[in-house]
Design an enzyme around this catalytic site. Structure first.
Site, short mmCIF file in Angstrom:
data_model
loop_
_atom_site.label_atom_id
_atom_site.label_comp_id
_atom_site.label_asym_id
_atom_site.label_seq_id
_atom_site.Cartn_x
_atom_site.Cartn_y
_atom_site.Cartn_z
N SER A 41 27.07 -8.48 9.50
CA SER A 41 25.63 -8.32 8.58
C SER A 41 25.71 -7.08 8.06
O SER A 41 26.15 -6.17 8.41
CB SER A 41 24.72 -8.46 9.67
OG SER A 41 23.34 -8.25 9.08
N TYR A 81 20.10 -6.03 17.07
CA TYR A 81 21.04 -6.38 16.23
C TYR A 81 22.17 -5.87 15.48
O TYR A 81 23.26 -6.26 15.35
CB TYR A 81 20.07 -7.29 15.27
CG TYR A 81 20.57 -8.41 14.27
CD1 TYR A 81 21.33 -9.71 14.67
CD2 TYR A 81 20.93 -8.04 12.94
CE1 TYR A 81 22.01 -10.47 13.75
CE2 TYR A 81 21.40 -8.87 11.97
CZ TYR A 81 21.95 -10.23 12.46
OH TYR A 81 22.53 -10.95 11.37
#
Length: 268
Positions: free
Chosen positions: A154, A167
């Site tokens: 990501s 995350y």
């Protein structure tokens, strides 16, 4: 339609005869990756936590002539990961060309509000599961003599984004493991890369946009990318597939952002 080749049938642009495992392959980016790999000729094994999702997708792929199979599996479970790899070993006769670590999760919160359970869920699914699947798959990948691992990372693992500290940490860890395994496993003819998407039009994003406050935040983040739009799953799956093709045989250890320029925008 199955088994597309480009470049005048050049084998460098074909996955015909290759085998692939894609985790979380029934929705969003994972679904697009399964379709793209199968369309280039790969035989794909995938998994999902939902039997209904899996059955529906397998039927769609069967109708398209794609060679796709797979079981229900929660990759956050050690025992289920082991069972998954045993099934892959049996299905592909002990050899695997492609491993796509796609399954992941997030819980958006301020850093001070995260719990130990949140940490365990996010890191367990995003990092531990992916790392362990690489370990379990290594003998199969090595046996193929020509293998590629691609992590779905990501942009949050590259730059800071709001409400995503754990995350982001999980994806940052994935990015470093990508580099480490690329160096450690090159001798085994295993290439390792990662793609790092930003906001992609997936069911999760679509659902979030139904909440006015979340929609406003998402639109604000999209507006910071020079291309001023969200990406499409196919714009990620195309890169993932390219990294698995023989034509990408000298590319390893790379984290490639698929973000409309978000991570390089100096004009925010």
């Amino acid at each position: 339609m199955a088994g597309r080749e480009i470049g005048g049938g050049d084998r460098r642009w074909s996955l015909r005869g290759m085998t692939a495992l894609v985790t979380g392959g029934t929705r969003g980016i994972g679904y697009a990756i399964v379709e793209e790999l199968a369309n280039f000729g790969a035989e794909v094994y995938t998994c999902s936590r939902s039997q209904n999702d899996l059955d529906e997708c397998l039927e769609k792929w069967r109708r398209k002539g794609f060679k796709v199979s797979g079981p229900v599996c929660d990759v956050s479970s050690i025992s289920q990961r082991q069972t998954l790899m045993e099934s892959v070993t049996s299905s592909f006769n002990g050899k695997l060309n492609i491993l796509i670590n796609n399954a992941g999760t997030t819980i958006p919160k301020e850093a001070t509000n995260f719990t130990a359970e949140d940490y365990s869920i996010i890191m367990g699914t995003n990092f531990e599961a992916s790392y362990n699947l690489c370990q379990l798959a290594h003998p199969l990948l090595k046996a193929s003599g020509n293998a590629s691992i691609v992590f779905n990372s990501s942009a949050a693992g590259v730059i800071a984004v709001p409400l995503s500290s754990i995350y982001a940490a999980s994806k940052g860890a994935i990015n470093q493991v990508t580099k480490s395994l690329a160096c450690e496993w090159a001798k085994d003819s295993i290439r390792v890369n990662a793609v790092a998407p930003w906001i992609i039009n997936t069911p999760i994003i679509e659902a979030a946009c139904q909440v006015p406050s979340q929609k406003k935040n998402i639109e604000s983040l999209i507006g910071r990318a020079p291309m001023k739009r969200a990406g499409e799953p196919s714009e990620v799956s195309s890169l993932v597939t390219y990294l698995c093709l023989p034509t990408a045989s000298y590319i390893t250890g790379q984290i490639i952002c698929v973000d409309g320029g978000y991570t390089v925008n100096g004009f925010i």
